[in-house]
Each structure stands twice: as C-alpha cells, then as structure tokens.
Design a protein around this motif. Structure first.
Motif, PDB file in Angstrom:
ATOM      1  N   PRO A 199       0.810  -1.226   0.000  1.00  0.00           N
ATOM      2  CA  PRO A 199       0.000   0.000   0.000  1.00  0.00           C
ATOM      3  C   PRO A 199       0.842   1.274   0.000  1.00  0.00           C
ATOM      4  O   PRO A 199       0.467   2.273  -0.640  1.00  0.00           O
ATOM      5  CB  PRO A 199      -0.842  -0.118   1.272  1.00  0.00           C
ATOM      6  CG  PRO A 199      -0.131  -1.087   2.133  1.00  0.00           C
ATOM      7  CD  PRO A 199       0.535  -2.047   1.201  1.00  0.00           C
ATOM      8  N   ASN A 200       1.981   1.271   0.685  1.00  0.00           N
ATOM      9  CA  ASN A 200       2.848   2.454   0.681  1.00  0.00           C
ATOM     10  C   ASN A 200       3.383   2.744  -0.719  1.00  0.00           C
ATOM     11  O   ASN A 200       3.509   3.904  -1.128  1.00  0.00           O
ATOM     12  CB  ASN A 200       4.009   2.272   1.654  1.00  0.00           C
ATOM     13  CG  ASN A 200       3.586   2.424   3.105  1.00  0.00           C
ATOM     14  OD1 ASN A 200       2.552   3.019   3.386  1.00  0.00           O
ATOM     15  ND2 ASN A 200       4.387   1.895   4.013  1.00  0.00           N
ATOM     16  N   ALA A 201       3.709   1.694  -1.465  1.00  0.00           N
ATOM     17  CA  ALA A 201       4.176   1.873  -2.836  1.00  0.00           C
ATOM     18  C   ALA A 201       3.094   2.528  -3.686  1.00  0.00           C
ATOM     19  O   ALA A 201       3.364   3.477  -4.439  1.00  0.00           O
ATOM     20  CB  ALA A 201       4.578   0.526  -3.437  1.00  0.00           C
ATOM     21  N   LEU A 202       1.867   2.040  -3.551  1.00  0.00           N
ATOM     22  CA  LEU A 202       0.776   2.588  -4.355  1.00  0.00           C
ATOM     23  C   LEU A 202       0.498   4.046  -4.001  1.00  0.00           C
ATOM     24  O   LEU A 202       0.256   4.874  -4.892  1.00  0.00           O
ATOM     25  CB  LEU A 202      -0.490   1.749  -4.155  1.00  0.00           C
ATOM     26  CG  LEU A 202      -0.399   0.271  -4.569  1.00  0.00           C
ATOM     27  CD1 LEU A 202      -1.743  -0.420  -4.363  1.00  0.00           C
ATOM     28  CD2 LEU A 202       0.056   0.131  -6.013  1.00  0.00           C
ATOM     29  N   MET A 203       0.558   4.378  -2.718  1.00  0.00           N
ATOM     30  CA  MET A 203       0.265   5.755  -2.308  1.00  0.00           C
ATOM     31  C   MET A 203       1.369   6.721  -2.722  1.00  0.00           C
ATOM     32  O   MET A 203       1.091   7.838  -3.174  1.00  0.00           O
ATOM     33  CB  MET A 203       0.030   5.806  -0.796  1.00  0.00           C
ATOM     34  CG  MET A 203      -1.257   5.104  -0.373  1.00  0.00           C
ATOM     35  SD  MET A 203      -1.667   5.308   1.376  1.00  0.00           S
ATOM     36  CE  MET A 203      -0.265   4.556   2.186  1.00  0.00           C
ATOM     37  N   THR A 204       2.633   6.295  -2.599  1.00  0.00           N
ATOM     38  CA  THR A 204       3.726   7.187  -3.000  1.00  0.00           C
ATOM     39  C   THR A 204       3.788   7.317  -4.520  1.00  0.00           C
ATOM     40  O   THR A 204       4.126   8.389  -5.043  1.00  0.00           O
ATOM     41  CB  THR A 204       5.081   6.712  -2.450  1.00  0.00           C
ATOM     42  OG1 THR A 204       5.340   5.359  -2.880  1.00  0.00           O
ATOM     43  CG2 THR A 204       5.109   6.774  -0.932  1.00  0.00           C
ATOM     44  N   LEU A 205       3.442   6.255  -5.225  1.00  0.00           N
ATOM     45  CA  LEU A 205       3.360   6.346  -6.678  1.00  0.00           C
ATOM     46  C   LEU A 205       2.259   7.321  -7.077  1.00  0.00           C
ATOM     47  O   LEU A 205       2.450   8.146  -7.987  1.00  0.00           O
ATOM     48  CB  LEU A 205       3.092   4.969  -7.284  1.00  0.00           C
ATOM     49  CG  LEU A 205       2.831   4.936  -8.798  1.00  0.00           C
ATOM     50  CD1 LEU A 205       4.013   5.522  -9.574  1.00  0.00           C
ATOM     51  CD2 LEU A 205       2.534   3.506  -9.262  1.00  0.00           C
ATOM     52  N   LYS A 206       1.114   7.255  -6.390  1.00  0.00           N
ATOM     53  CA  LYS A 206       0.008   8.155  -6.702  1.00  0.00           C
ATOM     54  C   LYS A 206       0.428   9.623  -6.500  1.00  0.00           C
ATOM     55  O   LYS A 206       0.080  10.495  -7.310  1.00  0.00           O
ATOM     56  CB  LYS A 206      -1.190   7.829  -5.807  1.00  0.00           C
ATOM     57  CG  LYS A 206      -2.438   8.698  -6.046  1.00  0.00           C
ATOM     58  CD  LYS A 206      -3.055   8.440  -7.392  1.00  0.00           C
ATOM     59  CE  LYS A 206      -4.337   9.240  -7.620  1.00  0.00           C
ATOM     60  NZ  LYS A 206      -5.441   8.828  -6.742  1.00  0.00           N
ATOM     61  N   GLU A 207       1.184   9.907  -5.455  1.00  0.00           N
ATOM     62  CA  GLU A 207       1.663  11.273  -5.236  1.00  0.00           C
ATOM     63  C   GLU A 207       2.528  11.729  -6.410  1.00  0.00           C
ATOM     64  O   GLU A 207       2.392  12.864  -6.894  1.00  0.00           O
ATOM     65  CB  GLU A 207       2.443  11.366  -3.926  1.00  0.00           C
ATOM     66  CG  GLU A 207       1.583  11.272  -2.680  1.00  0.00           C
ATOM     67  CD  GLU A 207       2.347  11.662  -1.419  1.00  0.00           C
ATOM     68  OE1 GLU A 207       3.462  12.225  -1.548  1.00  0.00           O
ATOM     69  OE2 GLU A 207       1.837  11.412  -0.321  1.00  0.00           O
TER      70      GLU A 207
END
Length: 257
Positions: A199-207
């Motif tokens: 989930p951290n990967a997906l959220m930082t990618l989204k940023e």
C-alpha cells in the motif's frame, strides 16, 4: 596488512554498537578478483547476521565504469555482463531479505535483466557531478564520479518500470516510523512487511503521478494502481489504502502504513 574487508567489518560493527542498526554493503566489482569479492561480501552479510542479529538492509552491485580519469579496460579484474548477472542472482538467493540496488552506471538492457534476477531498488535521472542536482551538468564537467550509462529522465524510467509490470515506490515509511534494524528484519523475514510495502508503494506512486508525471506515465500508473489495489489481501488495509488514494487526488499528502 588487513584487507579492506577487515576494516569495513570493524566499521560496521562499531556502527551497529553505536546504534546505527541499518547498514548497507557493496563491492565495487573490477578492483579485485570477483570470486574473492563475492565471497567476502556474503561472509560479511553472514557475520552481521550472526553477531548483531541484523543482516544488511541493502546490498549494492556497482562495477568499475568510465570516468574522466578512469579507463575500465585498464583493470584486469573487470567482469562481463553474464558474470555480473550471475552475481546478482546468487546474492538474491543467498540474502533473500536484503534490498538490492543497481545504479545508472548500468545501461537499460543490463538493468532490465537485473530486475528479473532480484534487484529491488533502481535509480533514475541521476547526476554524479558536484552540484549536479542544482544546475545542469556542462558537457566538459570533469567532476563526475562516473559516467552515467542510463540517461533517461526519472519519468521515463518510471514509465518503463510500469510498462514492465513493476510497481515504482518512493516509500520511506519504515525509516520514518522507526522500523529499522531487528524491527524491520522480523517483519521482512516473516513476509509481513508486504502489508506495509504494497500500500505504501501505491500511495507514493500516486503522489508522484499527481505532482510530476507526464500524461502517458500518469495514465499507465493510475491503471496499475487500480489493478494492484485489488491484490492487497487484508480487507481493512485495502479499504484504508483506497481512502488515502482518493484523498491524494484531492490534494492531501504523506500517508503511510
């Protein structure tokens, strides 16, 4: 006289004893015979695990490359791409919990193969000269540590990774949450770290996609996030991640598990 490994090991031990509980290893392949360097690298990892209970957080695999005053052909211990790839694969098998780093010293084709063999951290848009991130590097600059082989921009590297099916991550949550040393290793070796990493990967990618990406990269990245979100096995984590992803679209930032 002591070999460099002896001094390196002593320094790592002092760092661990002084409270620096995340350390990284790496050999500049090409200076010495690769068999000796490879064996020493794995013995050092084994030593850290045995003495401190915490192996290397990362292992880097640089090779001697051309620089202003360095000709790689002058080194007798240079290694071929084939041997380099075998070394990467064997490190991944021998030290499965470590992050493995490859830099822009290597070109696109070598880096793509290395990703398949176990590399987990890759740089993009790197500059190796003094002040290189402050201003453009002039062509006649001789302060570079080494010549960059992969000269693609960060956005181009991300687009490439997404196209290959890898999820780019800018996550630094473990350091910021104090999940270092034995706290990180226990999660990593039990594979529970996936509940944070994915989930951290997906959220930082989204940023990144919202703030910096080109239109093509953003389109591909958003499609990947939508697909990957469904793969988070814990329903509570998946729902919270989905909520944070929506909040990132609204301008909020800095979520982490």
């Amino acid at each position: 006289p002591k070999h460099d490994y002896a001094y390196h090991t002593e320094a790592m031990d002092r760092a661990q004893e002084g409270g620096i509980d995340d350390v990284g290893l790496g050999v500049l392949f090409g200076l010495e015979g690769y068999r000796y360097e490879f064996a020493g690298l794995l013995m050092h990892a084994e030593h850290l695990e045995a003495v401190h209970g915490v192996g290397p957080h990362t292992i880097s695999v640089p090779r001697v490359k051309k620089a202003d005053d360095i000709d790689p052909e002058a080194f007798d211990n240079g290694i071929s791409d084939e041997i380099f790839e075998k070394i990467i694969a064997l490190i991944r098998v021998a030290v499965p919990y470590t992050g493995m780093i490859i830099s822009t010293r290597e070109g696109k084709n070598v880096r793509e193969k290395a990703l398949e063999l176990g590399i987990s951290q890759i740089s993009g848009g790197s500059r190796t000269s003094v002040g290189g991130y402050v201003e453009e590097e002039p062509e006649d600059d001789n302060s570079a540590q080494f010549d960059v082989s992969d000269r693609r921009t960060l956005d181009e590297v991300l687009n490439w990774l997404i196209t290959l099916g890898y999820v780019p991550s800018f996550c630094t949550a473990c350091y910021r949450e104090g999940r270092t040393g034995d706290r990180f290793m226990s999660l990593c070796k039990s594979k529970q770290i996936l509940n944070c990493c994915h989930p951290n990967a997906l959220m930082t990618l989204k940023e990144y996609l919202e703030d910096y990406a080109s239109e093509d990269t953003k389109k591909k990245g958003l499609a990947m996030i939508e697909s990957e979100l469904k793969k988070i096995p814990n329903e509570k984590v998946r729902q919270l991640a989905a909520r944070h992803l929506a909040e990132i679209s609204e301008g909020k930032r800095d979520f982490r598990f």
